[in-house]
Design an enzyme around this catalytic site. Structure first.
Site, PDB file in Angstrom:
ATOM      1  N   HIS A  74      -4.578  -2.892  -5.504  1.00 46.88           N
ATOM      2  CA  HIS A  74      -3.529  -1.824  -6.529  1.00 46.88           C
ATOM      3  C   HIS A  74      -4.676  -0.798  -6.990  1.00 46.88           C
ATOM      4  O   HIS A  74      -5.563  -0.621  -7.891  1.00 46.88           O
ATOM      5  CB  HIS A  74      -2.740  -1.884  -7.725  1.00 46.88           C
ATOM      6  CG  HIS A  74      -1.639  -3.317  -6.883  1.00 46.88           C
ATOM      7  ND1 HIS A  74      -1.299  -4.007  -7.466  1.00 46.88           N
ATOM      8  CD2 HIS A  74      -1.773  -3.721  -5.617  1.00 46.88           C
ATOM      9  CE1 HIS A  74      -0.024  -4.830  -6.722  1.00 46.88           C
ATOM     10  NE2 HIS A  74      -0.148  -4.570  -5.625  1.00 46.88           N
ATOM     11  N   ASP A 100       1.047  -1.244  -0.230  1.00 49.95           N
ATOM     12  CA  ASP A 100      -0.195   0.056   0.288  1.00 49.95           C
ATOM     13  C   ASP A 100       0.861   1.473   0.019  1.00 49.95           C
ATOM     14  O   ASP A 100       0.622   2.132   0.612  1.00 49.95           O
ATOM     15  CB  ASP A 100      -1.180   0.187   1.735  1.00 49.95           C
ATOM     16  CG  ASP A 100      -1.929  -1.314   1.602  1.00 49.95           C
ATOM     17  OD1 ASP A 100      -2.292  -1.136   0.289  1.00 49.95           O
ATOM     18  OD2 ASP A 100      -1.928  -1.976   2.476  1.00 49.95           O
TER      19      ASP A 100
HETATM   20  P1  IMP Z   1      -2.217 -13.212   2.750  1.00 53.37           P
HETATM   21  O1  IMP Z   1      -1.567 -12.922   1.633  1.00 53.37           O
HETATM   22  O2  IMP Z   1      -3.555 -13.186   2.695  1.00 53.37           O
HETATM   23  O3  IMP Z   1      -2.118 -14.185   3.301  1.00 53.37           O
HETATM   24  O4  IMP Z   1      -1.796 -12.438   3.888  1.00 53.37           O
HETATM   25  C1  IMP Z   1      -0.361 -11.886   4.952  1.00 53.37           C
HETATM   26  C2  IMP Z   1       0.265 -10.743   5.085  1.00 53.37           C
HETATM   27  O5  IMP Z   1       0.338 -10.018   4.242  1.00 53.37           O
HETATM   28  C3  IMP Z   1      -1.293 -10.294   5.786  1.00 53.37           C
HETATM   29  O6  IMP Z   1      -0.894  -9.408   6.999  1.00 53.37           O
HETATM   30  C4  IMP Z   1      -2.144  -9.244   4.728  1.00 53.37           C
HETATM   31  O7  IMP Z   1      -2.818  -7.969   5.716  1.00 53.37           O
HETATM   32  C5  IMP Z   1      -0.744  -8.744   3.873  1.00 53.37           C
HETATM   33  N1  IMP Z   1      -0.744  -8.216   2.889  1.00 53.37           N
HETATM   34  C6  IMP Z   1      -1.461  -9.468   2.112  1.00 53.37           C
HETATM   35  N2  IMP Z   1      -1.524  -8.881   0.342  1.00 53.37           N
HETATM   36  C7  IMP Z   1      -1.692  -7.226   1.015  1.00 53.37           C
HETATM   37  C8  IMP Z   1      -1.635  -6.123  -0.003  1.00 53.37           C
HETATM   38  O8  IMP Z   1      -1.724  -6.573  -0.486  1.00 53.37           O
HETATM   39  N3  IMP Z   1      -1.207  -4.906   0.533  1.00 53.37           N
HETATM   40  C9  IMP Z   1      -1.239  -4.641   2.229  1.00 53.37           C
HETATM   41  N4  IMP Z   1      -1.033  -6.098   3.209  1.00 53.37           N
HETATM   42  C10 IMP Z   1      -0.804  -7.402   2.538  1.00 53.37           C
HETATM   43 MG    MG Z   2      -2.736  -1.595  -1.709  1.00 53.60          MG
END
Ligand code: IMP
Ligand code: MG
Length: 371
Positions: free
Chosen positions: A43, A15
């Protein structure tokens, strides 16, 4: 290494406004390659005032004659892909013909989704099945997009009917050699499976490693943009050395509209963390920085910044007991006046030791300025 190619990598916890930078630069590149992750990412960027949120497709609008590639290092939920392709075609009717999916990518199945949703609390995952799909890939029991192609899977056929192409890096090798590529990373260095704050990370390589693992080793970029906001945010669990709490956090969250684009969760917020940024630079080989969302801090009298920890981070584990040492620098009234933000930008580039190439002070393309 290719002088023509560049990569966009997030420095912190996702982000950072990578999408806006990708879309801004995309017009100069023939192929925009998303090199890791899945529907977990949100995104956000703008096309002629319209907000676009992408999860799987690279963050480039289709108003230029370039192609979007979903690489083999991604894991893909075909239903999510079909939805996103349809939405994109509503805006850019010819877009599907310029979308290429590497059939070596692995599939997120219904089972992965259910399992991840049942375990969201542990890591604070997005519940999109991402970790489970990568686990099965590593455990050698995954399903590839190629398997669905062979089975004439309904959704894959529908994507093909729309014009989406399923082609590997090897089949497009000559094309990639002739043209230039912009690689877009999802998530960020501190969420990387190897170099992030494990276990509070995502399950893919968010650093340049994701490009290697996508089969693009022959096209490695010589320019690597590390993207940071003027402050920091994190969604989900895990260490966050410069985190703010209470009213201070609430104010910054509201100013920056820091709510997750995928899950809608309020993001944790904090100040800019320079030791973490330097760590990210070293781990992912940043050659340039992009500093985004400077406008959010317009009007603040002073801006706190973490300049060092008691112990510099040499390993991901060091973030768990980091004790940030803060200074504050003079704020600015209007970030679009470059003379006002100069001391802040100078502090960043001097501390990190690489140039800031772009600054971003708003959501529109015009708000991105060459520094
Ligand atoms: P997962 O990728 O859904 O397994 O999430 C694992 C960790 O990564 C969690 O803390 C999510 O909040 C974080 N996370 C996954 N994708 C994003 C993203 O695109 N932006 C911010 N945090 C993310
Ligand atoms: Mg994002």
């Amino acid at each position: 290494m290719s002088d023509r190619n560049a990569a966009i990598v997030g420095a912190f916890f996702g982000d950072e406004s990578k999408a806006r930078v990708t879309n801004y630069l995309a017009k100069n590149y023939k192929y925009i390659v998303r090199f890791n992750g899945s529907s977990n990412s949100g995104h956000t960027f703008y096309y002629r005032g319209t907000k676009i949120v992408r999860h799987l497709l690279p963050s480039a609008d289709f108003s230029h004659n370039n192609h979007a590639v979903l690489s083999s290092n991604m894991v893909i939920n075909p239903e999510d892909l079909l939805k996103e392709v349809r939405e994109t075609c509503d805006m850019f009717p010819e877009a599907a013909k310029r979308i290429i999916v590497d059939p070596n990518a692995f599939v997120i199945t219904q089972k992965h989704l259910e399992e991840d949703r049942a375990n969201v609390a542990r890591i604070g995952s997005t519940g999109k099945g991402v970790g489970c799909a990568y686990r099965d890939k590593i455990n050698r029991c995954g399903v590839r997009i190629n398997d669905l192609l062979k089975d004439n899977n309904e959704i894959i056929c529908e994507l093909q009917n729309l014009g989406v192409r399923f082609e590997s890096v090897l089949s497009l090798f000559d094309e990639f050699e002739m043209h230039n590529i912009l690689f877009e990373g999802a998530q960020s260095v501190l969420l990387d499976i190897n170099f992030g704050t494990y276990p509070f990370v995502t399950s893919s390589e968010c650093t340049l490693g994701g490009i290697f693992n996508s089969g693009f080793a022959a096209f490695m970029p010589s320019t690597v943009y590390g993207v940071t906001k003027a402050y920091s945010t994190r969604v989900g669990n895990g260490p966050f050395p410069t985190e703010l709490f209470g009213n201070e956090a609430e104010n910054l969250r509201k100013l920056g509209n820091e709510y997750g684009a995928t899950t809608g969760r309020p993001r944790r917020v904090g100040w800019l963390d320079l030791p973490a940024l330097e760590y990210a630079k070293k781990i992912s080989g940043f050659t340039h920085l992009v500093v985004a969302k400077l406008d959010i801090l317009d009007g603040l009298e002073r801006i706190p910044v973490c300049t060092h920890y008691q112990k510099d981070p040499h390993s991901p584990c060091d973030f768990f007991d980091a004790k940030p040492q803060m200074i504050s620098v003079p704020g600015w009234k209007n970030s679009k006046d470059t003379s006002q933000i100069k001391p802040f930008i100078k502090l960043i580039s001097k501390t990190i030791g690489i140039p800031v190439r772009y600054v971003s002070c708003g959501v529109k393309d015009e708000d991105i300025m060459l520094w």
